[in-house]
Design a protein around this motif. Structure first.
Motif, short mmCIF file in Angstrom:
data_model
loop_
_atom_site.label_atom_id
_atom_site.label_comp_id
_atom_site.label_asym_id
_atom_site.label_seq_id
_atom_site.Cartn_x
_atom_site.Cartn_y
_atom_site.Cartn_z
N SER A 216 0.81 -1.22 0.00
CA SER A 216 0.00 0.00 0.00
C SER A 216 0.85 1.27 0.00
CB SER A 216 -0.96 0.02 1.19
OG SER A 216 -0.24 0.03 2.40
N LYS A 217 2.09 1.18 0.46
CA LYS A 217 2.97 2.36 0.47
C LYS A 217 3.59 2.61 -0.90
CE LYS A 217 5.56 0.75 3.77
NZ LYS A 217 4.96 -0.56 3.83
N ASP A 218 3.48 1.65 -1.82
CA ASP A 218 4.09 1.76 -3.15
C ASP A 218 3.09 1.32 -4.21
OD1 ASP A 218 5.87 2.05 -5.24
OD2 ASP A 218 7.03 0.26 -4.75
N PRO A 219 1.99 2.07 -4.38
CA PRO A 219 0.94 1.62 -5.30
C PRO A 219 1.37 1.51 -6.76
CG PRO A 219 0.49 3.84 -4.51
CD PRO A 219 1.66 3.32 -3.74
N GLU A 220 2.43 2.18 -7.14
CA GLU A 220 2.92 2.08 -8.51
C GLU A 220 3.97 0.97 -8.65
OE1 GLU A 220 1.43 3.72 -10.92
OE2 GLU A 220 0.18 4.56 -9.34
N GLY A 221 4.33 0.35 -7.55
CA GLY A 221 5.35 -0.70 -7.55
C GLY A 221 4.81 -2.03 -8.07
N PRO A 222 5.55 -3.10 -7.81
CA PRO A 222 5.17 -4.41 -8.34
C PRO A 222 3.83 -4.91 -7.78
CG PRO A 222 7.19 -4.54 -7.01
CD PRO A 222 6.76 -3.12 -7.03
N LYS A 223 3.16 -5.68 -8.60
CA LYS A 223 1.92 -6.34 -8.23
C LYS A 223 2.14 -7.84 -8.38
CE LYS A 223 0.32 -2.13 -9.45
NZ LYS A 223 1.28 -1.09 -9.71
N LEU A 224 1.91 -8.57 -7.30
CA LEU A 224 2.13 -10.02 -7.29
C LEU A 224 0.83 -10.74 -7.63
CD1 LEU A 224 3.97 -12.46 -6.55
CD2 LEU A 224 3.11 -12.20 -4.21
N PRO A 225 0.78 -11.45 -8.74
CA PRO A 225 -0.43 -12.23 -9.05
C PRO A 225 -0.40 -13.57 -8.31
CG PRO A 225 1.12 -12.38 -10.87
CD PRO A 225 1.74 -11.49 -9.84
N ILE A 226 -1.52 -13.92 -7.70
CA ILE A 226 -1.66 -15.18 -6.98
C ILE A 226 -2.94 -15.84 -7.47
CG2 ILE A 226 -1.92 -16.24 -4.71
CD1 ILE A 226 -0.63 -13.74 -3.51
N SER A 227 -2.86 -17.14 -7.72
CA SER A 227 -4.07 -17.84 -8.16
C SER A 227 -5.13 -17.74 -7.07
CB SER A 227 -3.78 -19.31 -8.46
OG SER A 227 -3.58 -20.04 -7.26
#
Length: 61
Positions: free
Chosen positions: A36-47
């Motif tokens: 939440s502190k880095d909304p433009e950062g990486p997004k981890l996809p999880i099934s």
């Protein structure tokens, strides 16, 4: 992948005082997790299945 209209959610138990929080978003075939502190950062996809196992494990703690 365009995530500009993605609806991100934070736990209702999270505070708004700069704590260590994650946000999640549901997409067609997975759940995305981000810091939440880095909304433009990486997004981890999880099934969805793995995310369900994760949340079930947290509830048992």
């Amino acid at each position: 992948m365009d995530l500009s209209t993605t609806q991100w959610r934070k736990s209702s138990r999270s505070s708004n005082n700069g704590g260590h929080c994650i946000e999640v978003a549901s997409i067609s075939n997975a759940v995305l997790v981000r810091d939440s502190k880095d909304p433009e950062g990486p997004k981890l996809p999880i099934s969805r299945q793995e995310f369900r196992r994760f949340t079930d494990a947290i509830k048992r703690v």
